[in-house]
Design a protein around this motif. Structure first.
Motif, PDB file in Angstrom:
ATOM      1  N   VAL A  21     -18.010  29.906  29.963  1.00  0.00           N
ATOM      2  CA  VAL A  21     -16.309  29.618  30.221  1.00  0.00           C
ATOM      3  C   VAL A  21     -15.975  28.352  30.127  1.00  0.00           C
ATOM      4  N   ARG A  22     -14.588  28.072  29.397  1.00  0.00           N
ATOM      5  CA  ARG A  22     -13.953  26.800  30.050  1.00  0.00           C
ATOM      6  C   ARG A  22     -12.736  27.105  30.458  1.00  0.00           C
ATOM      7  N   ASP A  23     -12.537  27.229  31.876  1.00  0.00           N
ATOM      8  CA  ASP A  23     -11.725  27.369  32.736  1.00  0.00           C
ATOM      9  C   ASP A  23     -11.161  25.967  33.190  1.00  0.00           C
ATOM     10  N   ASP A  24     -10.369  25.886  34.264  1.00  0.00           N
ATOM     11  CA  ASP A  24     -10.269  24.189  34.612  1.00  0.00           C
ATOM     12  C   ASP A  24     -10.989  24.432  35.989  1.00  0.00           C
ATOM     13  N   GLU A  25     -12.495  25.214  36.756  1.00  0.00           N
ATOM     14  CA  GLU A  25     -12.632  24.694  37.561  1.00  0.00           C
ATOM     15  C   GLU A  25     -13.043  23.120  37.592  1.00  0.00           C
ATOM     16  N   VAL A  26     -14.310  22.852  36.658  1.00  0.00           N
ATOM     17  CA  VAL A  26     -14.870  21.783  36.463  1.00  0.00           C
ATOM     18  C   VAL A  26     -13.634  20.465  36.820  1.00  0.00           C
ATOM     19  N   GLU A  27     -13.040  20.788  35.882  1.00  0.00           N
ATOM     20  CA  GLU A  27     -11.799  19.356  35.841  1.00  0.00           C
ATOM     21  C   GLU A  27     -11.346  19.604  37.002  1.00  0.00           C
ATOM     22  N   ASN A  28     -10.520  20.386  38.084  1.00  0.00           N
ATOM     23  CA  ASN A  28     -10.329  20.391  39.225  1.00  0.00           C
ATOM     24  C   ASN A  28     -11.162  19.600  39.982  1.00  0.00           C
TER      25      ASN A  28
END
Length: 771
Positions: free
Chosen positions: A175-182
């Protein structure tokens, strides 16, 4: 005797001249320092620098040490590798610099200047850090360093997609959500959640929704029960309970305190620094699935840290210069050496081979060597047909053996279902892009015409000869045409209809679907080229039928001209939608220029300069397009362009009869290279983003990659458009593209197994075989 001595002197002089000329060829190649990115301020950067080593890749973060999106198939990293703290605070980067062999970060913190270099030893699953802290005060200072060492790495064998698997707190995910980016972007800040619109990738398409998004803190990462850690003689060994992955860290500095957690450890040390003096903090990470090998590699890299660290740069320099030598061991050909007094064009040209080298991976199981399309965040193992076909003629001169081997593999992949190959698992990946048939056809044609391997046409693959595959690709438009269905009986519907899903075309442009000019022009070209192959094979009737069909198709396609240089898309209900996009300009200009009336050619050129080309880059889509406000993505929308589009635009300008304008555009984009090599897209930003004075930078928003292969096509522009090298099926090698204010020489252009030197002066090129 006197005449004999004079003869000897003359022969020695001639020999010396030859040697000087021979050696001077390679003096034209810029060194890696000249091609590296400039220092750029964090307030102008949208995408942090990456680091690679021919089998691994990762992005740097806003602190002084951590990296994210580590991808080295079958290994993948989650979140980040741990942040650097000084005297209890987190120094944040003020400036970044990308170089092929390292990512540089620097900052000011209290009275200290901090400079960080992150490197990957060539073809090893390892990362090395050197962080230099300089005391800029006039008094002795004591520093306390704390470094989190987080081994959040897992091993995922099997098939990878563009959205490759990676570990999160709960285990494996794609899944590509924004968790890692955040987790990356909020490093050094106390916030660990926010209300925001987040984007998730669902069935390959991004979807936005508003929610409270959160991400784990560093201590939560360290305490993750997915891992357990052991410390053995200074080696920190992190074991993944989900997979057999093991990550090891070791600090070079003596007298450190280690505090073990689940997914890693923290390191503490103190030291005094005299005024004007510096302190180097150094550590290494190694990952794999064999503990003894990891410990051995940690010991080797840390024992001779400085030597190993500097050797990385030397190996990159060695590989860089070998690209241009016909005797190299990397390629079956060589990258042509450009000699010219045009320093601006030279910089643009040589950014191409550096991009190619940077994207070269040698550890993936499907091929001995691959040119990845992107990374690090996306496509860690993928080659995309569309991107690599943009420089297919150049690829055929550089490495014909590799190209043939790849094409033989790719023919087995169904272009109606997949847009590329996973070099990890070997299968097709993605969806049935409308570009796939054209992309594969163009590469096969380029390989055959440049290598001279016409026997490849008769090679049987997947139950068909290659020529039969080419015919299948070229006539695919008939299978997807909706002509004859209700409300589509008009002759104009005898064109390819690409369906109602814009994701098969430009993804973000909602109006660009059904019957579009671009790829219909591509099909016309493919049919004509297939006809030429049939003519060559002694089948004139088959060739005649294809030529007639292509000519009739041109007449229908030209009816989609909307005026003022732009074209319509045609829907099944007869509705025509005006689309002001570079793709129609590029394909019409590149593939059917001789069919376009002179007045329309001029109008097309005027449209591109009026609405798309900016001072240093271009818009993929005009701001005046009716769907511009709904198409805001940096690669295909109105505020930027995919890096393959400027090259395609230059090619189209040349084919339409405007080669000098193509050269002017080539010059104008040179400042873009100051940030580094070619990317997936460059965006237009700043207060002037809506006009021609827009600033340009590598784009991250819209889920783009830091680097991408399509921009290598800028080097093909030099070869094809400015030197005219574009062999056709009938054996004509150099095409006359018109007069332009450029002169130069290309050495080591491989054609039909021999190397040639090309010399061009104001649009006239001569070709000389090399000894």
């Amino acid at each position: 005797m006197k005449h004999f001595i004079q003869l000897i002197i003359f022969l020695l002089f001639v020999s010396a001249c030859k040697q000087e000329k021979s050696s001077s060829i390679y003096d034209n190649i810029p060194n890696l320092e000249e091609l590296s990115g400039n220092w750029v301020s964090v307030d102008t950067v949208d995408m942090e620098p990456s680091v690679r080593n021919f089998q691994s890749q990762a992005l740097t973060n806003p602190d002084m040490s951590s990296i994210s999106w580590l991808a080295a198939a079958p290994y993948a990293g989650g979140y980040h590798t741990g942040i650097f703290k000084l005297n209890g605070g987190v120094p944040l980067v003020k400036e970044f610099r990308w170089q092929p062999y390292q990512a540089l970060r620097r900052a000011k913190f209290e009275s200290f200047r901090i400079e960080s270099s992150t490197r990957m030893p060539v073809e090893k699953n390892a990362v090395m850090w050197n962080i230099k802290i300089t005391n800029e005060s006039d008094s002795m200072k004591t520093i306390k360093i704390e470094q989190d060492l987080i081994g959040f790495i897992s091993k995922y064998t099997g098939d990878w997609q563009w959205w490759y698997p990676y570990p999160k707190m709960e285990g494996k995910t794609t899944v590509r959500d924004d968790e890692v980016e955040n987790a990356r972007h909020f490093i050094g800040k106390t916030i660990d959640e926010e209300d925001a619109y987040v984007t998730e990738l669902i069935n390959g398409k991004p979807q936005k929704k508003k929610l409270t998004t959160n991400w784990p803190s560093d201590i939560e990462l360290l305490e993750c029960s997915k891992y357990f850690t052991e410390i053995d003689d200074g080696c920190i060994l992190i074991h993944d309970t989900e997979t057999e992955a093991i990550t090891g860290f070791k600090v070079v500095n003596p007298h450190v305190k280690l505090n073990a957690y689940n997914s890693g450890a923290t390191v503490e040390l103190e030291s005094g620094i005299e005024p004007g003096s510096s302190f180097d903090f150094q550590f290494v990470m190694v990952y794999g699935d064999n503990e003894d090998d990891i410990k051995s590699e940690l010991e080797s890299l840390t024992t001779n840290f400085y030597s190993n660290f500097s050797q990385i740069e030397k190996e990159w320099e060695k590989r860089w210069y070998s690209l241009f030598n016909p005797e190299n061991e990397m390629l079956s050909g060589t990258f042509p050496v450009l000699e010219t007094n045009d320093e601006i064009a030279k910089k643009v040209y040589y950014t191409g081979p550096l991009t190619m080298l940077y994207l070269t991976h040698t550890n993936l199981p499907q091929h001995d060597k691959v040119f990845l399309t992107g990374g690090p965040r996306w496509g860690g193992s993928i080659t995309f047909f569309w991107d690599i076909t943009e420089w297919s003629t150049l690829w055929a001169t550089i490495d014909p053996a590799m190209m043939k081997e790849h094409l033989s593999s790719w023919i087995s992949i169904d272009p109606s279902k997949f847009y590329g190959q996973d070099n990890q698992g070997g299968k097709g990946v993605g969806n049935g892009y409308s570009a796939n048939y054209w992309a594969l056809f163009q590469m096969i044609r380029a390989y055959i015409t440049v290598s001279g391997d016409y026997e490849f046409l008769d090679k049987e693959l997947e139950g068909k000869t290659v020529l039969e595959h080419l015919e299948h690709y070229a006539t695919n438009w008939e299978r997807i045409s909706i002509y004859g269905q209700p409300n589509t009986q008009d002759e104009i519907y005898k064109l390819a209809d690409f369906g109602d899903d814009e994701w098969n075309l430009l993804e973000c442009v909602p109006t660009y679907k059904h019957i579009v000019p671009s790829f219909n022009a591509g099909y016309i070209w493919m049919m004509r080229e297939t006809a030429n192959f049939f003519e060559l094979k002694g089948k004139p009737q088959k060739a005649k039928e294809l030529h007639i069909e292509a000519d009739e198709m041109v007449e229908r396609l030209l009816q989609l001209y909307a005026g003022n240089g732009v074209w319509y898309s045609l829907y099944p209900d007869g509705k025509k939608i005006e689309v002001r996009h570079c793709l129609d300009f590029m394909f019409m200009g590149r593939y059917i220029p001789d069919d376009i009336p002179v007045n329309i050619k001029s109008e097309m050129m005027e449209f591109v300069y009026r609405e798309l080309i900016t001072d240093n880059w271009m818009r993929a889509q005009s701001l005046k397009d009716i769907a511009a406000k709904d198409s805001d993505r940096a690669d295909h929308g109105p505020l930027g362009a995919f890096d393959g589009w400027p090259a395609g635009t230059m090619d189209a300008l040349t084919q339409l009869g405007f080669p000098q304008k193509a050269l002017d555009f080539y010059h104008n984009i040179e400042p873009v290279t100051n940030e580094g090599i070619w990317a997936q897209a460059h965006e237009l930003w700043g207060e002037n983003k809506m006009n021609k004075k827009a600033k340009v930078r590598i784009a991250q928003r819209g889920w783009h990659n830091r680097e991408s292969s399509s921009g290598i096509a800028m080097s093909q522009v030099m070869l094809k458009n400015f030197f005219g090298f574009y062999p056709d099926i009938n054996g004509k090698i150099i095409q006359t593209n018109g007069q332009l204010n450029f002169s130069g020489t290309l050495y080591h252009v491989k054609y039909k197994g021999e190397y040639y030197t090309l010399k061009t002066e104001n649009g006239k090129t001569t070709m000389i075989i090399e000894n």
